[in-house]
Enzyme design. Sequence first.
Site, PDB file in Angstrom:
ATOM      1  N   LEU A  37       5.797  23.853 -10.300  1.00  0.00           N
ATOM      2  CA  LEU A  37       5.866  22.507 -10.885  1.00  0.00           C
ATOM      3  C   LEU A  37       4.527  22.061 -11.476  1.00  0.00           C
ATOM      4  O   LEU A  37       3.476  22.219 -10.847  1.00  0.00           O
ATOM      5  CB  LEU A  37       6.280  21.513  -9.785  1.00  0.00           C
ATOM      6  CG  LEU A  37       6.280  20.028 -10.175  1.00  0.00           C
ATOM      7  CD1 LEU A  37       7.517  19.687 -11.000  1.00  0.00           C
ATOM      8  CD2 LEU A  37       6.212  19.132  -8.937  1.00  0.00           C
ATOM      9  N   ARG A  41       5.078  -5.749  -4.858  1.00  0.00           N
ATOM     10  CA  ARG A  41       6.186  -6.557  -4.338  1.00  0.00           C
ATOM     11  C   ARG A  41       6.619  -6.098  -2.930  1.00  0.00           C
ATOM     12  O   ARG A  41       6.952  -6.889  -2.069  1.00  0.00           O
ATOM     13  CB  ARG A  41       7.380  -6.487  -5.294  1.00  0.00           C
ATOM     14  CG  ARG A  41       8.160  -7.785  -5.291  1.00  0.00           C
ATOM     15  CD  ARG A  41       9.335  -7.792  -6.235  1.00  0.00           C
ATOM     16  NE  ARG A  41       9.027  -7.263  -7.555  1.00  0.00           N
ATOM     17  CZ  ARG A  41       9.964  -6.791  -8.384  1.00  0.00           C
ATOM     18  NH1 ARG A  41      11.230  -6.761  -8.003  1.00  0.00           N
ATOM     19  NH2 ARG A  41       9.633  -6.341  -9.583  1.00  0.00           N
ATOM     20  N   TRP A  42       6.570  -4.773  -2.737  1.00  0.00           N
ATOM     21  CA  TRP A  42       6.901  -4.196  -1.425  1.00  0.00           C
ATOM     22  C   TRP A  42       5.965  -4.762  -0.357  1.00  0.00           C
ATOM     23  O   TRP A  42       6.393  -5.152   0.727  1.00  0.00           O
ATOM     24  CB  TRP A  42       6.777  -2.673  -1.499  1.00  0.00           C
ATOM     25  CG  TRP A  42       7.108  -1.945  -0.232  1.00  0.00           C
ATOM     26  CD1 TRP A  42       8.326  -1.435   0.133  1.00  0.00           C
ATOM     27  CD2 TRP A  42       6.201  -1.615   0.845  1.00  0.00           C
ATOM     28  NE1 TRP A  42       8.237  -0.816   1.364  1.00  0.00           N
ATOM     29  CE2 TRP A  42       6.937  -0.911   1.810  1.00  0.00           C
ATOM     30  CE3 TRP A  42       4.841  -1.852   1.067  1.00  0.00           C
ATOM     31  CZ2 TRP A  42       6.368  -0.433   2.999  1.00  0.00           C
ATOM     32  CZ3 TRP A  42       4.267  -1.384   2.251  1.00  0.00           C
ATOM     33  CH2 TRP A  42       5.024  -0.681   3.199  1.00  0.00           C
ATOM     34  N   ASP A  59       7.027   1.602 -10.034  1.00  0.00           N
ATOM     35  CA  ASP A  59       6.778   0.164 -10.007  1.00  0.00           C
ATOM     36  C   ASP A  59       7.258  -0.456  -8.681  1.00  0.00           C
ATOM     37  O   ASP A  59       8.153   0.090  -8.028  1.00  0.00           O
ATOM     38  CB  ASP A  59       7.535  -0.471 -11.189  1.00  0.00           C
ATOM     39  CG  ASP A  59       6.918  -1.785 -11.618  1.00  0.00           C
ATOM     40  OD1 ASP A  59       5.898  -2.186 -11.040  1.00  0.00           O
ATOM     41  OD2 ASP A  59       7.480  -2.409 -12.533  1.00  0.00           O
ATOM     42  N   ARG A  83      -1.602  -6.227  -1.342  1.00  0.00           N
ATOM     43  CA  ARG A  83      -0.991  -5.369  -2.371  1.00  0.00           C
ATOM     44  C   ARG A  83      -1.381  -3.901  -2.201  1.00  0.00           C
ATOM     45  O   ARG A  83      -0.570  -3.001  -2.409  1.00  0.00           O
ATOM     46  CB  ARG A  83      -1.421  -5.838  -3.769  1.00  0.00           C
ATOM     47  CG  ARG A  83      -0.743  -7.107  -4.233  1.00  0.00           C
ATOM     48  CD  ARG A  83      -1.315  -7.580  -5.566  1.00  0.00           C
ATOM     49  NE  ARG A  83      -1.131  -6.598  -6.639  1.00  0.00           N
ATOM     50  CZ  ARG A  83      -0.003  -6.456  -7.330  1.00  0.00           C
ATOM     51  NH1 ARG A  83       1.032  -7.212  -7.087  1.00  0.00           N
ATOM     52  NH2 ARG A  83       0.084  -5.540  -8.277  1.00  0.00           N
ATOM     53  N   GLU A 110      16.993  10.409 -21.409  1.00  0.00           N
ATOM     54  CA  GLU A 110      17.903   9.551 -20.650  1.00  0.00           C
ATOM     55  C   GLU A 110      17.059   8.619 -19.784  1.00  0.00           C
ATOM     56  O   GLU A 110      16.041   9.042 -19.226  1.00  0.00           O
ATOM     57  CB  GLU A 110      18.797  10.402 -19.729  1.00  0.00           C
ATOM     58  CG  GLU A 110      19.753  11.325 -20.459  1.00  0.00           C
ATOM     59  CD  GLU A 110      20.923  10.586 -21.100  1.00  0.00           C
ATOM     60  OE1 GLU A 110      21.182   9.427 -20.736  1.00  0.00           O
ATOM     61  OE2 GLU A 110      21.569  11.185 -21.971  1.00  0.00           O
ATOM     62  N   HIS A 132       0.338   0.118  -2.485  1.00  0.00           N
ATOM     63  CA  HIS A 132      -0.133   1.276  -3.250  1.00  0.00           C
ATOM     64  C   HIS A 132      -0.291   2.495  -2.337  1.00  0.00           C
ATOM     65  O   HIS A 132       0.031   3.616  -2.717  1.00  0.00           O
ATOM     66  CB  HIS A 132      -1.476   0.962  -3.924  1.00  0.00           C
ATOM     67  CG  HIS A 132      -1.383  -0.129  -4.950  1.00  0.00           C
ATOM     68  ND1 HIS A 132      -0.352  -0.197  -5.861  1.00  0.00           N
ATOM     69  CD2 HIS A 132      -2.175  -1.202  -5.201  1.00  0.00           C
ATOM     70  CE1 HIS A 132      -0.529  -1.245  -6.635  1.00  0.00           C
ATOM     71  NE2 HIS A 132      -1.614  -1.888  -6.248  1.00  0.00           N
ATOM     72  N   SER A 181       6.674  -0.513 -21.015  1.00  0.00           N
ATOM     73  CA  SER A 181       5.278  -0.816 -20.691  1.00  0.00           C
ATOM     74  C   SER A 181       4.295   0.212 -21.273  1.00  0.00           C
ATOM     75  O   SER A 181       3.410   0.695 -20.564  1.00  0.00           O
ATOM     76  CB  SER A 181       5.093  -0.916 -19.173  1.00  0.00           C
ATOM     77  OG  SER A 181       5.940  -1.882 -18.637  1.00  0.00           O
ATOM     78  N   ARG A 217      11.848  -1.975 -18.895  1.00  0.00           N
ATOM     79  CA  ARG A 217      10.986  -1.876 -20.075  1.00  0.00           C
ATOM     80  C   ARG A 217      10.077  -0.653 -19.956  1.00  0.00           C
ATOM     81  O   ARG A 217       9.948  -0.066 -18.880  1.00  0.00           O
ATOM     82  CB  ARG A 217      10.167  -3.164 -20.248  1.00  0.00           C
ATOM     83  CG  ARG A 217       9.422  -3.585 -19.010  1.00  0.00           C
ATOM     84  CD  ARG A 217       8.533  -4.791 -19.264  1.00  0.00           C
ATOM     85  NE  ARG A 217       7.836  -5.140 -18.050  1.00  0.00           N
ATOM     86  CZ  ARG A 217       8.183  -6.131 -17.217  1.00  0.00           C
ATOM     87  NH1 ARG A 217       9.221  -6.884 -17.495  1.00  0.00           N
ATOM     88  NH2 ARG A 217       7.491  -6.353 -16.116  1.00  0.00           N
ATOM     89  N   SER A 254      -2.158   2.385 -15.793  1.00  0.00           N
ATOM     90  CA  SER A 254      -2.092   2.171 -17.246  1.00  0.00           C
ATOM     91  C   SER A 254      -3.410   1.578 -17.749  1.00  0.00           C
ATOM     92  O   SER A 254      -4.210   1.060 -16.960  1.00  0.00           O
ATOM     93  CB  SER A 254      -0.934   1.232 -17.586  1.00  0.00           C
ATOM     94  OG  SER A 254      -1.291  -0.101 -17.275  1.00  0.00           O
ATOM     95  N   THR A 255      -3.589   1.624 -19.064  1.00  0.00           N
ATOM     96  CA  THR A 255      -4.796   1.016 -19.651  1.00  0.00           C
ATOM     97  C   THR A 255      -4.811  -0.492 -19.391  1.00  0.00           C
ATOM     98  O   THR A 255      -5.869  -1.101 -19.345  1.00  0.00           O
ATOM     99  CB  THR A 255      -4.858   1.290 -21.173  1.00  0.00           C
ATOM    100  OG1 THR A 255      -3.581   1.011 -21.745  1.00  0.00           O
ATOM    101  CG2 THR A 255      -5.221   2.724 -21.468  1.00  0.00           C
TER     102      THR A 255
HETATM  103  C1  V07 Z   1      -1.651   5.816  -7.212  1.00  0.00           C
HETATM  104  C2  V07 Z   1       0.293   5.472  -5.657  1.00  0.00           C
HETATM  105  C3  V07 Z   1       1.625   5.650  -6.305  1.00  0.00           C
HETATM  106  C4  V07 Z   1       2.235   4.361  -6.758  1.00  0.00           C
HETATM  107  C5  V07 Z   1       1.629   3.818  -8.021  1.00  0.00           C
HETATM  108  C6  V07 Z   1       0.259   3.160  -7.968  1.00  0.00           C
HETATM  109  C7  V07 Z   1      -0.645   3.563  -6.835  1.00  0.00           C
HETATM  110  C8  V07 Z   1      -1.337   9.247  -6.528  1.00  0.00           C
HETATM  111  C9  V07 Z   1      -2.390   9.268  -7.411  1.00  0.00           C
HETATM  112  C10 V07 Z   1      -3.075  10.442  -7.936  1.00  0.00           C
HETATM  113  C11 V07 Z   1      -3.618  10.434  -9.213  1.00  0.00           C
HETATM  114  C12 V07 Z   1      -4.244  11.579  -9.727  1.00  0.00           C
HETATM  115  C13 V07 Z   1      -4.310  12.702  -8.970  1.00  0.00           C
HETATM  116  C14 V07 Z   1      -3.781  12.739  -7.699  1.00  0.00           C
HETATM  117  C15 V07 Z   1      -3.166  11.608  -7.178  1.00  0.00           C
HETATM  118  C16 V07 Z   1      -2.618   7.927  -7.733  1.00  0.00           C
HETATM  119  C17 V07 Z   1      -3.519   6.065  -8.699  1.00  0.00           C
HETATM  120  C18 V07 Z   1      -2.605   5.258  -8.044  1.00  0.00           C
HETATM  121  C19 V07 Z   1      -4.539   5.460  -9.602  1.00  0.00           C
HETATM  122  F1  V07 Z   1      -4.884  13.821  -9.467  1.00  0.00           F
HETATM  123  N1  V07 Z   1      -0.930   8.011  -6.324  1.00  0.00           N
HETATM  124  N2  V07 Z   1      -1.698   7.179  -7.050  1.00  0.00           N
HETATM  125  N3  V07 Z   1      -3.529   7.393  -8.560  1.00  0.00           N
HETATM  126  N4  V07 Z   1      -0.733   4.993  -6.561  1.00  0.00           N
END
Ligand code: V07
Length: 258
Positions: free
Chosen positions: A149, A42-43, A38, A51, A225, A55, A214, A212, A83-84
């Site tokens: 991993l 804001r960053w 999260d 925004r 934890e 991301h 969410s 929270r 999220s949905t």
């Molecule tokens: C997203 C970057 C991280 C911060 C949170 C929101 C934005 C990596 C993925 C991703 C998802 C599936 C995958 C490989 C990479 C990603 C979304 C948003 C929707 F197989 N970062 N990131 N997907 N953010």
Amino acid sequence: MLNKINLWKKGANSSNLRDRIVETKKISVPSHIAIIMDGNGRWAKKRALPRVAGHHEGMKVVRKITKLANELGVDVLTLYAFSTENWKRPKSEVDYLMKLPEEFLGTFLPELIEENVQVKMIGHKDKLPSFTLNAIEKAIEKTKNNNGLILNFALNYGSRVEIIEAVKHVLNDCKSGILKENELTEDVFSSYLMTSELSDPDLLIRTSGEIRLSNFMLWQLAYSEFWFTETLWPDFKEEDLLDAVNAFQNRQRRFGGV
Ligand code: V07
């Protein structure tokens, strides 16, 4: 040893980081870490950037933290990427977010393969654009035989819907006689969730000061934890993950012994 971990100074240099990794690996590391990433918006706002810039910066942090989790010997890293509820955001932001999996994998998939990482996903695939889904499915396919991993992305994921669907599936299996009512235990119910192949998270991290859940892994986090930080996800550093893991290790030491 644990005192030493607690005494590491802020603003650590890279040799300090290496030392901390070595010390952290001497004690049992959480097998499954889940993160609510999260604070990206804001960053960006703090820097007068759009925004989506937050991301994008957050995506780079995903790469860094995945690398460290793998190095620490974490078995599963689940990241709440979308999220949905996130569909309610402005269309331009959603469009941008949907391009991130493809960009992330376009840049980093070769390295993930090299590092023996296995990519997985939980959440509903139906609503995702085909270019997003194709990129993810290709990554899942190309990494399916890796045994390092597990990098598990929660995308278009919502925990209540997941639970409702599991209940419907259980009811169906009862009706058709595959499952008897008295055979339904916690473990059996878990096997109906999207996380059926994964252990429950040992540690949940949420960044950006929100305390929270969410709608994230409500069933799976029953015994986990929780570790919260004010740090915004794009500012999250390797040291922050080590702080969270060390806090987990200290709690295990204090409460796990009986
Ligand atoms: C997203 C970057 C991280 C911060 C949170 C929101 C934005 C990596 C993925 C991703 C998802 C599936 C995958 C490989 C990479 C990603 C979304 C948003 C929707 F197989 N970062 N990131 N997907 N953010």
